[in-house]
Design an enzyme around this catalytic site. Structure first.
Site, short mmCIF file in Angstrom:
data_model
loop_
_atom_site.label_atom_id
_atom_site.label_comp_id
_atom_site.label_asym_id
_atom_site.label_seq_id
_atom_site.Cartn_x
_atom_site.Cartn_y
_atom_site.Cartn_z
N ASP A 66 -24.46 16.54 -26.46
CA ASP A 66 -24.07 17.05 -25.15
C ASP A 66 -25.27 17.00 -24.20
OD1 ASP A 66 -22.72 18.30 -23.13
OD2 ASP A 66 -22.37 20.18 -24.19
N TYR B 80 -19.90 24.00 -31.61
CA TYR B 80 -18.86 24.36 -30.63
C TYR B 80 -17.57 24.81 -31.32
CZ TYR B 80 -21.85 22.21 -27.10
OH TYR B 80 -22.90 21.90 -26.28
N ASP C 57 -35.72 17.30 -30.00
CA ASP C 57 -36.58 17.68 -28.87
C ASP C 57 -37.48 16.52 -28.45
OD1 ASP C 57 -37.71 18.02 -31.37
OD2 ASP C 57 -38.93 19.75 -30.84
N ASP D 131 -26.46 13.85 -21.27
CA ASP D 131 -26.63 14.18 -19.85
C ASP D 131 -28.03 13.77 -19.36
OD1 ASP D 131 -24.10 15.10 -19.56
OD2 ASP D 131 -24.63 17.16 -19.03
N LYS E 120 -32.42 18.20 -35.96
CA LYS E 120 -33.56 19.12 -36.05
C LYS E 120 -33.72 19.51 -37.51
CE LYS E 120 -35.51 21.35 -33.20
NZ LYS E 120 -36.96 21.23 -32.83
#
Ligand code: NAD
Length: 370
Positions: A250, A142, A226, A254, A193
């Site tokens: 992020d 970001y 994942d 959620d 990852k």
């Protein structure tokens, strides 16, 4: 008794309504001599723009920097959709995060028994759920440069975001996760990852190094991001603390949040580095939800995310974990009475207002305090 300075930034929309319910608890704790909170109020978001033409004034920023903790409501709303970009309501929150150096975002996902049926998962998968996602908040994709859209000579456009991590950024967030795990079930899953990303390789290397050097007593598991998303909806109770970068955090937070049912229930904390002299961290506590302009001013807002954010403040800023637990227990007992604000109502619930929910939680807390 030590005095704790708390800055209340209620913000916009339902912010002031839910903040009023949190303040009732602080006022009661003051009146009972349980703690000495010195509260100050300030403006942020659209409210600050209307008063000062900025998303947060320098004076209120100074108050935030001087406070022991900031309790934040929510910002934004259609009224400010067209204000200049750099003074939009969210800019106030981003400035606070940046200037207070809040690099660690803590998002608990707790499933209260009375709300287990509100989850999209089966009751047995979520009942008693208590996980904590620790998200790196100030680095990663970001913020990494270059970050741009360029038009190539051929006329085609190319966009680039840069995922960057420095060792010190990974090390400090790993320490937060391990420290917190020690106060919980002593298990950390580190998620990245590393199979396809260099930042993931470095992330994993640093987390393992910190673990081996200083936290060998904590169980550490690696999980690809994942797979972590899949496991969160398959068997969420296998997790205790999950530590991950800004982007994956992020998304994973959620996912975890929705296991618990409603946006109106979710608190968060954002912490900075410990001060070298005092050991105290700068901190901001806020509900995960926004300013809910669709229900603002109607007494319909659920104050629980705000009150649970206050509980996190007691735990992480003021070392009052026992009182944090009492506040959380008071929330659970209030919900067990079969009452609800409209957002969490189920068949048979009696719908009550923001203030009634706040009062009921305070009553339960008073009873728990003996
Ligand atoms: P939102 O979270 O404000 O609302 C989404 C839905 O959830 C709405 O239907 C709302 O009524 C409901 N809801 C949210 N909190 C609730 C509560 N405590 N009790 C009952 N119902 C609740 O998200 P949105 O509608 O996408 O955004 C509204 C405004 O909030 C926008 O201006 C957005 O930019 C801003 N926003 C601010 C923050 C923040 O301050 N941290 C976070 C997200 C969105």
């Amino acid at each position: 008794m030590q005095t704790y300075r708390v800055l209340l930034l209620a913000g916009d929309g339902i912010g002031p309504e839910i903040m009023a319910e949190a303040k009732k608890i602080l006022d009661w704790m003051n009146a009972q001599g349980i703690a000495r909170f010195e509260t100050e109020e300030g403006l942020v978001g659209g409210a600050a723009y209307d008063a000062h033409g900025v998303a947060i004034s320098e004076e209120d920023m100074d108050k935030a920097l001087a406070a022991d903790a900031v309790l934040f409501g929510a910002v934004g709303g259609p009224k400010w959709d067209d204000v200049p970009y750099d003074v939009r309501p969210e800019a106030g929150l981003l400035r606070l995060r940046k200037d207070l150096g809040l690099f660690a975002n803590l998002r608990p996902a707790i499933c209260y028994p009375a709300l287990a049926d509100a989850s999209s998962l089966k009751r047995e998968l979520v009942e008693g759920l208590d996980i904590l996602i620790v998200r790196e908040l100030t680095g990663g994709v970001y913020f990494g440069q270059p970050k741009e859209i360029v038009t190539l000579e051929s006329g085609e456009k190319r966009a680039v975001d840069s995922q960057l991590y420095f060792e010190h950024e990974v090390e400090r967030i790993a320490r937060v996760a391990f420290d917190l795990a020690r106060t919980r079930r002593n298990l950390v899953h580190s998620s990245d990852k590393k199979n396809v990303m260099k930042t993931g390789v470095l992330w994993d290397e640093v987390v393992r190094r910190v673990h081996a050097a200083d936290y060998a007593d904590v169980e550490l598991q690696h999980i690809l991001a994942d797979n972590c998303a899949m496991q969160l909806v398959r068997q969420p109770k296998q997790f205790d603390v999950i530590v991950t970068d800004n982007l994956f955090g992020d998304i994973l937070s959620d996912v975890a949040a929705m296991l618990t049912g409603s946006l109106g229930m979710l608190p968060s904390a954002s912490l900075g580095a410990p001060d070298e002299a005092t050991g105290k961290r700068k901190a901001l506590y806020e509900p995960v939800h926004g300013s809910a302009p669709d229900i603002a001013g109607q007494g319909k807002a659920n104050p629980i995310a705000m009150i649970a954010s206050l509980a996190m403040m007691l735990r992480y800023s003021f070392d009052m974990g026992d009182w944090a637990e009492k506040v959380e227990q008071a929330i659970a007992e209030a919900l067990a009475e079969g009452v609800a604000t409209a957002d969490i109502a189920r068949e048979g619930s009696r719908i009550i207002s923001t203030a009634e929910m706040g009062d009921l939680i305070l009553n339960k807390l008073q009873a728990l305090a003996g």
